[in-house]
Write an enzyme that holds these catalytic residues in place. Structure first.
Site, PDB file in Angstrom:
ATOM      1  N   GLU A   1      40.306  -7.261 -20.532  1.00  0.00           N
ATOM      2  CA  GLU A   1      39.777  -7.281 -19.170  1.00  0.00           C
ATOM      3  C   GLU A   1      40.621  -8.181 -18.259  1.00  0.00           C
ATOM      4  OE1 GLU A   1      35.158  -6.145 -20.130  1.00  0.00           O
ATOM      5  OE2 GLU A   1      35.666  -8.249 -19.920  1.00  0.00           O
TER       6      GLU A   1
ATOM      7  N   GLU B   1      23.094  -4.107 -25.898  1.00  0.00           N
ATOM      8  CA  GLU B   1      24.008  -5.249 -25.831  1.00  0.00           C
ATOM      9  C   GLU B   1      23.869  -6.034 -27.124  1.00  0.00           C
ATOM     10  OE1 GLU B   1      26.703  -7.490 -25.618  1.00  0.00           O
ATOM     11  OE2 GLU B   1      26.569  -6.418 -23.704  1.00  0.00           O
TER      12      GLU B   1
ATOM     13  N   GLU C   1      33.463  -3.433 -24.271  1.00  0.00           N
ATOM     14  CA  GLU C   1      34.018  -4.610 -24.954  1.00  0.00           C
ATOM     15  C   GLU C   1      34.414  -4.316 -26.401  1.00  0.00           C
ATOM     16  OE1 GLU C   1      31.599  -5.599 -21.634  1.00  0.00           O
ATOM     17  OE2 GLU C   1      30.685  -5.232 -23.589  1.00  0.00           O
TER      18      GLU C   1
ATOM     19  N   GLU D   1      33.086  -3.627 -12.597  1.00  0.00           N
ATOM     20  CA  GLU D   1      32.254  -4.826 -12.540  1.00  0.00           C
ATOM     21  C   GLU D   1      33.035  -6.043 -12.045  1.00  0.00           C
ATOM     22  OE1 GLU D   1      30.753  -5.627 -16.421  1.00  0.00           O
ATOM     23  OE2 GLU D   1      32.723  -5.631 -17.360  1.00  0.00           O
TER      24      GLU D   1
END
Length: 702
Positions: free
Chosen positions: A171, A415, A484, A508
């Site tokens: 990221e 998550e 992720e 995001e």
């Protein structure tokens, strides 16, 4: 899936020779193999008689081995083969994909160790794939990799589009520099994240995009990554040689192998035209065919989500602010005071369902619906979520019934907070819960450091988990969109229920300080080489402070640019990420998001330059409708768009969503214009793109 295969018989070549050549089917590429005098295997690669990869060494170093698998080899067998098939993907950018290559498999024997390996080369018209194979044998059974020593020797100080080499995160914004400047600019390329670990200031990640001074485009990546560690690249600045750098485990080892086994493919895509890089199917083709017998339940999805309002800080994933810690099964949320900001409440979710249904969307994602969010991040906590227990204000049954009545599917959110062992313990129960309540897809997340402690997102242990979760999901007919997780390497061919990934700096981050305006002109050359990205586009309100006064971030794009992403950032999973109230302000341009297709018969890459611009045209699956997208970097530019991809003899209506004359990603991002025009295959459109802008066009048969 249908396929036709033309297989040419294996040809045995002289075993005494240590040098061999392999040509691509069109002869533009030539790969040469040679053993050095000490028995080290090497290769070189030429494109149209230009050397693009200088002589580069191959091999692996094993733990507790004096010689390992690096040298001392002799050639014991050489086989060549040609292969040509056409196969049909379950979903994709094209209705059919050709898989055409010439192959060279060289068996290398180490007489002193009485063992052997195979190095297999596949040469396509667009590039080279190579991998190591470890046949079953007495003296190479279980072994541990200390490091893989695959080299990619550069022929000059190329321009590179890179992100820092990292064991846990991709990221990052991309940095554009000469290879010689990577170490100099490494620190400025770093940005903070929940979990990351760089290994050297000369380390970069794949897919690595480069351009030579004489205009050749090179891309280094890997394909079919499974049961192995992810490969980063480390640059030897003195020699301009990239060397493979595998992700280690908690004790520093980089792979635990049991023969028979294979490594992932190491890939080099080459062209003198940047659009060829975008059009390449080589990464997909190097993966095994589909392993799922029934794929009827796998389908592209256009969705909305209770998500952006939390990302911007307008709302919260948490149900309450009163709990310093949470223990699932012991914490009683009914005894706490709701914070009034929890977005995943029944009434708010119904509001999103109403909007999504009214505008023809397929599904709705809801994050923060389940207990545990008050105590989920940064605690090195194993048992964080159970993936089945909702907060008191989220009625699972009512929401499911309401969504079904509105023809909307609910998309699950899992998550894990990096607690991989906990997720695996709960997977069957979580997937059964999804089946019970009609959830056909899941967005999984792996934010934070991996648990067990010391493991990395891109190490062999986590790589095995990510694939395990996808294969287990297939047992329950569930599609997976993993965030992720490891960046894709074409495995969606083998497991097409892997319908999306994040694994890069997505939208995001526009709410976390912003991304470079040319970011989306680089991602298709890098991250998307391995597979589609759930980039979550479609933001219309660029000033985040209007949603959250405490957040001064700005989305560095124009509205026209955001529309174009639905075409240029290919994915069968596309989100309209903004809030319903923002779409209600711009229903005229929102129409493009409603119209644009998700699955395609044809894709044409019309013009491209990494970091500057990309223009793509795609034909909707089973229809004679086309959609065009252009994303632009920081320099305003004009495009003469030829529509010669359209069917001859047909007239179409083009609806053009373009930047207004005064549009600018920073100062005037919501300035756009819409026009309509009758067009044919002979038409040419002159279009302008603002800084950080672009255009989007729907072309419907008239």
């Amino acid at each position: 899936m249908k396929s036709t295969i033309a297989l040419i018989a294996v040809l045995l070549v002289s075993l005494s020779s240590t040098g061999q050549e392999l040509n691509s089917p069109n002869s533009d590429l030539t790969m040469s193999f040679e053993l050095l005098t000490d028995g080290t295997p090497t290769y070189t690669l030429h494109y149209k008689n230009k050397e693009v990869i200088a002589q580069s060494k191959l091999g692996l170093e094993l733990v507790n081995e004096s010689m390992s698998l690096r040298n001392g080899f002799k050639v014991s067998n050489i086989e060549t083969n040609s292969f040509d098939e056409t196969w049909t993907p379950v979903w994709g950018e094209q209705a059919e994909i050709r898989n055409h290559y010439n192959e060279l498999a060289i068996t290398l024997e180490q007489p002193e160790k009485d063992r052997h390996i195979i190095i297999r080369f596949r040469l396509y018209n667009e590039g080279l794939g190579l991998r190591y194979e470890f046949p079953q044998q007495d003296n190479l059974v279980y072994f541990v990799i200390k490091e893989e020593h695959t080299e990619f020797a550069m022929t000059g100080d190329h321009t590179a589009f890179w992100i820092p080499g990292d064991y846990d995160s991709q990221e990052y914004d991309y940095t554009t520099s000469k290879l010689s400047e990577i170490s100099i600019r490494f620190d400025e390329a770093l940005t903070g994240n929940a979990s990351q670990e760089q290994f050297a200031k000369t380390g970069v990640q794949t897919s690595l995009m480069m351009k030579t001074k004489d205009g050749l485009y090179l891309n280094l990546h890997e394909a079919a990554l499974k049961e192995y560690s992810l490969m980063n690249l480390n640059l030897d600045e003195s020699s301009m040689i990239f060397k493979s750098w595998l992700t280690p485990d908690a004790v520093g080892n980089k792979g635990y192998m049991q023969a028979p086994a294979v490594s992932p493919w190491r890939t080099i895509i080459v062209s003198d035209d940047a659009t060829d890089i975008l059009a390449s199917n080589m990464t997909l083709n190097l993966n095994e065919p589909n392993q799922l017998e029934d794929t009827s339940w796998i389908k592209p999805i256009k969705y909305m989500g209770v998500w952006w309002e939390m990302i911007t800080g307008k709302s919260s994933w948490n149900y309450t602010d009163e709990l310093p810690s949470v223990k699932l099964g012991e914490t009683d949320y009914l005894k706490t005071k709701p914070n009034g900001k929890h977005a995943a409440n029944t009434d708010n979710v119904k509001r999103y369902i109403d909007f999504a249904s009214k505008h023809g969307f397929d599904a709705l994602l809801v994050e923060g619906w389940n207990e545990g969010w008050e105590d989920w991040f940064g605690k090195s906590k194993d048992y964080v979520f159970d993936f089945v227990t909702p907060y008191p204000d989220f009625d699972v049954e009512l929401i499911q019934e309401y969504a079904a009545s509105k023809n909307i599917e609910m998309m699950m959110h899992h998550e894990t907070s990096g607690a991989v062992r906990n997720y695996e313990r709960h997977l069957d129960t979580a997937y059964q819960f999804m089946n019970t309540y009609g959830y056909t897809s899941v967005k999984s997340g792996y934010v934070g450091d991996i648990i067990p402690r010391g493991e990395h997102h891109y190490g062999q242990w986590a790589i095995n988990h990510f694939l395990y979760a996808v294969k287990k999901a297939a047992d329950y007919k569930i599609m997976v969109n993993a965030h992720e997780a490891v960046r894709p390497t074409g495995l969606r061919r083998t497991y097409p229920n892997l319908i999306g990934n994040e694994s890069a700096r997505g939208t995001e981050f526009q709410a976390f300080g912003g991304s470079n305006p040319n970011h989306v002109t680089i991602l298709p050359f890098t991250r998307l080489i391995g597979g589609p990205m759930d980039y979550t586009p479609g933001i219309f309100e660029m000033d985040i402070s209007k949603l959250n006064p405490d957040n001064n971030s700005h989305v560095n794009a124009t509205i026209a640019n955001q529309l174009a992403l639905y075409v240029t950032m290919y994915s069968p999973l596309q989100m309209a990420a903004d809030l319903p109230e923002n779409y209600n302000r711009f229903l005229d341009v929102f129409q493009f998001i409603k119209d644009v297709a998700l699955d395609w018969d044809e894709s044409h890459y019309l013009e491209a330059e990494p970091g500057e611009y990309i223009t793509v045209a795609r034909k909707a699956k089973g229809e004679n409708n086309w959609f065009v997208g252009n994303v632009n970097g920081v320099t305003p530019r004009s495009t003469q768009l030829k529509l010669d991809f359209l069917e001859k003899g047909k007239t179409y209506e083009a609806i053009i969503y373009a930047d207004a004359k005064d549009a600018h990603y920073k100062t005037n991002p919501q300035a756009y214009k819409i026009s309509k025009k009758k067009v044919t295959y002979q038409s040419t459109l002159k279009l302008n793109s603002a800084p950080g802008g672009g255009f989007a066009i729907s072309i419907m048969e008239h």
